[in-house]
Design a protein around this motif. Structure first.
Motif, PDB file in Angstrom:
ATOM      1  N   ALA A 100      -4.219   2.990  -5.830  1.00 29.09           N
ATOM      2  CA  ALA A 100      -4.447   2.515  -7.196  1.00 29.09           C
ATOM      3  C   ALA A 100      -4.159   3.633  -8.182  1.00 29.09           C
ATOM      4  O   ALA A 100      -4.822   4.667  -8.175  1.00 29.09           O
ATOM      5  CB  ALA A 100      -5.888   2.033  -7.355  1.00 29.09           C
ATOM      6  N   SER A 101      -3.136   3.419  -9.010  1.00 33.43           N
ATOM      7  CA  SER A 101      -2.710   4.405 -10.004  1.00 33.43           C
ATOM      8  C   SER A 101      -2.544   5.785  -9.380  1.00 33.43           C
ATOM      9  O   SER A 101      -3.094   6.769  -9.862  1.00 33.43           O
ATOM     10  CB  SER A 101      -3.719   4.460 -11.164  1.00 33.43           C
ATOM     11  OG  SER A 101      -3.184   5.122 -12.279  1.00 33.43           O
ATOM     12  N   PRO A 102      -1.782   5.895  -8.292  1.00 29.86           N
ATOM     13  CA  PRO A 102      -1.742   7.146  -7.529  1.00 29.86           C
ATOM     14  C   PRO A 102      -1.089   8.281  -8.310  1.00 29.86           C
ATOM     15  O   PRO A 102      -0.036   8.119  -8.900  1.00 29.86           O
ATOM     16  CB  PRO A 102      -0.907   6.778  -6.297  1.00 29.86           C
ATOM     17  CG  PRO A 102      -0.035   5.641  -6.754  1.00 29.86           C
ATOM     18  CD  PRO A 102      -0.881   4.866  -7.727  1.00 29.86           C
ATOM     19  N   PRO A 119       1.353   1.022   6.437  1.00 30.79           N
ATOM     20  CA  PRO A 119       1.981   0.394   5.274  1.00 30.79           C
ATOM     21  C   PRO A 119       1.119   0.558   4.028  1.00 30.79           C
ATOM     22  O   PRO A 119      -0.113   0.451   4.090  1.00 30.79           O
ATOM     23  CB  PRO A 119       2.087  -1.074   5.673  1.00 30.79           C
ATOM     24  CG  PRO A 119       1.008  -1.276   6.681  1.00 30.79           C
ATOM     25  CD  PRO A 119       0.874   0.024   7.414  1.00 30.79           C
ATOM     26  N   THR A 120       1.765   0.835   2.903  1.00 29.27           N
ATOM     27  CA  THR A 120       1.038   1.059   1.654  1.00 29.27           C
ATOM     28  C   THR A 120       1.547   0.140   0.561  1.00 29.27           C
ATOM     29  O   THR A 120       2.734  -0.185   0.484  1.00 29.27           O
ATOM     30  CB  THR A 120       1.167   2.514   1.175  1.00 29.27           C
ATOM     31  OG1 THR A 120       2.543   2.826   0.973  1.00 29.27           O
ATOM     32  CG2 THR A 120       0.567   3.487   2.163  1.00 29.27           C
ATOM     33  N   VAL A 121       0.613  -0.246  -0.288  1.00 28.76           N
ATOM     34  CA  VAL A 121       0.909  -0.956  -1.534  1.00 28.76           C
ATOM     35  C   VAL A 121       0.456  -0.051  -2.665  1.00 28.76           C
ATOM     36  O   VAL A 121      -0.722   0.308  -2.746  1.00 28.76           O
ATOM     37  CB  VAL A 121       0.174  -2.311  -1.588  1.00 28.76           C
ATOM     38  CG1 VAL A 121       0.355  -2.962  -2.956  1.00 28.76           C
ATOM     39  CG2 VAL A 121       0.663  -3.232  -0.484  1.00 28.76           C
ATOM     40  N   ALA A 122       1.390   0.358  -3.514  1.00 28.07           N
ATOM     41  CA  ALA A 122       1.062   1.255  -4.620  1.00 28.07           C
ATOM     42  C   ALA A 122       1.027   0.467  -5.923  1.00 28.07           C
ATOM     43  O   ALA A 122       1.958  -0.277  -6.226  1.00 28.07           O
ATOM     44  CB  ALA A 122       2.085   2.388  -4.713  1.00 28.07           C
ATOM     45  N   VAL A 123      -0.045   0.621  -6.681  1.00 26.81           N
ATOM     46  CA  VAL A 123      -0.247  -0.127  -7.919  1.00 26.81           C
ATOM     47  C   VAL A 123      -0.085   0.815  -9.107  1.00 26.81           C
ATOM     48  O   VAL A 123      -0.861   1.762  -9.276  1.00 26.81           O
ATOM     49  CB  VAL A 123      -1.632  -0.794  -7.944  1.00 26.81           C
ATOM     50  CG1 VAL A 123      -1.807  -1.614  -9.222  1.00 26.81           C
ATOM     51  CG2 VAL A 123      -1.817  -1.686  -6.716  1.00 26.81           C
TER      52      VAL A 123
END
Length: 473
Positions: A100-102, A119-123
């Motif tokens: 989250a907001s990396p 696996p990553t999901v970046a927001v």
């Protein structure tokens, strides 16, 4: 599904990132998933109430990483290098990692997930490059370095989620691929026109003035100073709700305004509904949750015609879009709405209609679908394919990307609700993890993702005069 959410901000901090992460984690628990939140620790002595959700009041585990205050803005905490991050990730054994907001903590987590092939999901939620300019970091170098870090982290993700069309286009313009649009929900029961309090209105505007309000942090990037000219309009009373480092200077610049400080919960909802006009002044919003909360409260909005507000405010339908960073444009928009109570009522009702279906439940289910898509792609990728690329080779140029997750493609021109507007370096080795065993049973395959939309369009709005000096529709 086991989900690790690594976030740069979480309650007790009050901001858009913290709020959206809390809502996402709440929804995951209620849907029977197992989230873990990893976040910088707050200042010593800050109250961190335990979080629990769902019918059985399931607890939400939170791991807090030692942190230090951001110079010149101590309310923001920066995580220090710590083995606690890798230990938390390895012990939780996540199926998917949500960044989250990396930027600092998220960048360290991204390196760990790459090594572990998770696996990553970046927001993407914060315009950090814009913040670097607002805080005058490095005379332009700060912005370039910020985008270099953003690009590095988001290129490593299997999927990147942006909250608005302009934010998605910013990512693709800087070479980030695999971008989808994931907006934010709003609690339209909590934020409701019925919470309007005429007694509160009389106390804040004893002369019967039109009550014009801003809600949010008081910090340089929010440009609340742009309300100063509007605060001098006859028949207008400006009320500012929030706190932050800019508060003393703003009070000096707007002696006629009312400063209520921070408000939360039912009290905040009552303040929103009691406003006659809501004004957001910040030009760096990737979304702008307070605009949605004002709309849910039945209040017309004035906002800069840039970034997230372009997707939220229907120009001359739910409010007015104005040229960014222009105090005169803000004042003219406020004067236009102050003189037209029937228009305010109509815009407020239209805004309420726009947002009532944007529930956190619907948005949370969309997020879970993104997790499932990414996990399925990760487990079915061809042998030998590098992780976190969805089978594609990353390049330095922007590829086809920004798509919504729930239907038709987004037009290349940023959406304006029916109204067209014309014109790093490595950190310490403290985060090196141990090997993680593979997660358990995979979820069922999810529906295919909609077709991509080519990025790139001119988001420049018309001048202030063209935007607000027309007669209201």
């Amino acid at each position: 599904m086991r989900v690790a959410i690594v976030t740069e901000s979480f309650p007790p901090e009050v901001n858009g990132v913290a709020h959206s992460v809390l809502r996402a984690a709440e929804h995951l628990v209620r849907r029977g998933h197992q989230p873990l939140v990893i976040t910088p620790a707050p200042a010593r002595g800050a109250h961190c109430p335990p979080q629990s959700f769902g019918p059985d009041r399931e607890p939400l585990p939170v791991v807090r990483i030692p942190s230090v205050p951001l110079p010149r803005y101590p309310q923001v905490r920066i995580a220090l290098p710590s083995r606690r991050l890798a230990a938390a990730l390895t012990s939780h054994r996540p199926d998917v990692v949500h960044l989250a907001s990396p930027f600092v903590l998220g960048a360290r987590a991204a390196r760990i997930t790459e090594r572990l092939d998770l696996p990553t999901v970046a927001v993407y939620q914060t315009d950090l490059a814009g913040y670097a300019q607002a805080y005058r970091m490095g005379r332009g170098l700060g912005s370039a370095l910020a985008w270099a870090r953003i690009r590095s982290v988001h290129r490593s993700a299997a999927r990147n989620l942006a909250p608005s069309t302009p934010a998605a286009q910013d990512l693709t313009a800087h070479g980030v691929r695999n971008v989808r649009i994931w907006a934010r929900g709003v609690d339209s029961a909590r934020f409701h026109p019925d919470h309007r309090d005429e007694a509160l209105h009389r106390s804040l505007a004893p002369g019967g003035e039109v009550l014009v309000g801003y809600v949010g942090r008081l910090a340089p990037e929010k440009r609340v100073d742009l309300l100063a000219e509007a605060s001098r309009l006859p028949g207008v009373r400006v009320v500012v709700i929030g706190d932050g480092p800019s508060a003393p200077a703003l009070k000096a610049a707007m002696p006629g305004a009312v400063f209520l400080g921070r408000r939360t919960g039912a009290e905040l909802a009552r303040c929103f509904a009691t406003l006659d006009v809501f004004v957001h002044t910040g030009p760096l919003e990737t979304f702008c949750q307070t605009i949605q909360e004002a709309m849910a409260s039945g209040v017309p909005a004035v906002a800069p015609a840039v970034g997230g507000p372009l997707d939220l405010v229907g120009h001359h339908r739910t409010g007015l879009l104005v040229a960014p960073r222009d105090p005169g444009a803000v004042a003219r928009a406020v004067a236009t709405l102050a003189a037209a109570p029937d228009v305010r009522t109509r815009y407020g009702a239209a805004g309420r209609t726009d947002v009532t279906d944007r529930t956190w439940e619907a948005v949370g289910d969309q997020l879970i679908q993104h997790y499932e898509d990414v996990l399925t792609e990760h487990r079915t990728r061809p042998a030998g394919t590098p992780p976190h690329t969805n089978g594609k080779t990353l390049s330095s140029t922007a590829g086809p990307t920004a798509t919504p997750n729930d239907g038709p493609s987004v037009p290349v021109q940023a959406r304006t609700n029916g109204k067209a507007l014309s014109p790093t370096s490595a950190d310490a080795d403290a985060d090196t993890p141990a090997t993680v065993p593979p997660p358990a049973t995979p979820p069922q395959p999810s529906p295919s993702t909609p077709a991509d939309v080519q990025p790139g369009s001119d988001l420049t709005a018309r001048t202030a005069g063209q935007l607000v000096e027309e007669q209201p529709a």
